[in-house]
Scaffold this motif. Structure first.
Motif, mmCIF file in Angstrom:
data_model
loop_
_atom_site.group_PDB
_atom_site.id
_atom_site.type_symbol
_atom_site.label_atom_id
_atom_site.label_comp_id
_atom_site.label_asym_id
_atom_site.label_seq_id
_atom_site.Cartn_x
_atom_site.Cartn_y
_atom_site.Cartn_z
ATOM 1 N N ARG A 179 21.875 -9.756 -31.490
ATOM 2 C CA ARG A 179 20.970 -10.052 -32.597
ATOM 3 C C ARG A 179 20.194 -8.793 -32.943
ATOM 4 O O ARG A 179 19.700 -8.074 -32.060
ATOM 5 C CB ARG A 179 19.990 -11.161 -32.208
ATOM 6 N N ALA A 180 20.088 -8.503 -34.230
ATOM 7 C CA ALA A 180 19.347 -7.337 -34.704
ATOM 8 C C ALA A 180 17.943 -7.739 -35.127
ATOM 9 O O ALA A 180 17.764 -8.717 -35.856
ATOM 10 C CB ALA A 180 20.082 -6.683 -35.865
ATOM 11 N N LEU A 181 16.954 -6.982 -34.673
ATOM 12 C CA LEU A 181 15.568 -7.216 -35.045
ATOM 13 C C LEU A 181 15.014 -5.971 -35.721
ATOM 14 O O LEU A 181 15.277 -4.841 -35.281
ATOM 15 C CB LEU A 181 14.729 -7.542 -33.806
ATOM 16 N N ASP A 182 14.255 -6.166 -36.773
ATOM 17 C CA ASP A 182 13.668 -5.064 -37.527
ATOM 18 C C ASP A 182 12.470 -4.514 -36.770
ATOM 19 O O ASP A 182 11.489 -5.226 -36.542
ATOM 20 C CB ASP A 182 13.257 -5.555 -38.914
ATOM 21 N N GLY A 183 12.558 -3.255 -36.385
ATOM 22 C CA GLY A 183 11.471 -2.614 -35.648
ATOM 23 C C GLY A 183 10.567 -1.754 -36.505
ATOM 24 O O GLY A 183 9.711 -1.044 -35.974
ATOM 25 N N GLY A 184 10.767 -1.799 -37.833
ATOM 26 C CA GLY A 184 9.912 -1.020 -38.711
ATOM 27 C C GLY A 184 10.483 0.347 -39.028
ATOM 28 O O GLY A 184 11.694 0.577 -38.937
#
Length: 222
Positions: A184-189
């Motif tokens: 799963r990909a999460l947006d880290g900014g």
């Protein structure tokens, strides 16, 4: 989509190449400084996938040729080779391409592994400094255990934190990440946050070394 893995003969390159070829419809290109080595590894990957009933064609090329063919270029090389590798392929990169850096700088002493933060702020920012100004750079796949990633007999439920300043480029990499089963990909900014992500990798290695049953540890946020 064509994905080039520069240094695709190494640990993280092997894992990503096998998973994308196994789980996704994307075309994988293995790159190396040595074209013959890239071709031999590509053939090994094809053989492994064929043994699992997956017939795919994986090209093995010199890094420059691989980058010229790809839409997304993953610099799957150690941090100390990153700048040289990106500079070597810079003339082959287009503004429509995306350059991805999974590299982490680490040092080791008697206590264990520690994050080795470069003067640029992060290793991902080193990649951005070496890339052409009009080519978007994204940081991703920093905290993945390469051994488990490359072992197609095992599954995982991992997260990868993706950082970047170009929203479209970041979305492309997040979509590619999630084409791998169990990831799963999460947006880290923005790219400026890359150091915080990279610094988790030595922590994971230290925890894995000191706790039974935690080999090839990964992250899952809940």
């Amino acid at each position: 989509m064509d994905i080039a893995l520069l240094g695709g003969t190494g640990d993280i390159g092997e894992g990503l190449a096998l998973r994308w070829a196994y789980d996704s419809p994307h075309d994988v290109i293995v790159g190396s400084r040595d074209a013959d080595r890239a071709a031999n590894k590509a053939e090994e990957y094809e053989t492994e996938l064929d043994s699992r009933g997956v017939e795919v064609s994986i090209d093995g090329l010199a890094n420059e040729e691989a980058a010229a063919r790809a839409d997304v270029v993953v610099a799957a090389v150690p941090a100390y080779h990153l700048t040289d590798t990106v500079e070597a392929v810079a003339d082959e990169l287009e503004p429509t391409d995306v350059l991805v850096s999974p590299a982490v700088g680490m040092k080791r002493d008697e206590a264990g592994f520690h994050y080795n933060r470069p003067g640029a702020g992060s290793v991902t920012q080193l990649a951005a400094g070496a890339a052409p100004e009009d080519v978007p750079v994204v940081g991703a796949f920093h905290n993945l255990a390469a051994g488990r990633l490359a072992n197609l007999d095992v599954t995982f439920d991992w997260d990868t934190v993706v950082v970047g300043d170009d929203g479209d480029a970041k979305a492309t990499v997040m979509e590619l990440a999630e084409s791998i089963d169990g990831l799963r990909a999460l947006d880290g900014g923005p790219l400026e946050n890359a150091a915080e992500v990279e610094a988790v990798t030595p922590l994971l290695i230290n925890v894995a070394r000191h706790n039974d049953g935690m080999h090839d540890l990964g992250l899952e946020f809940r």
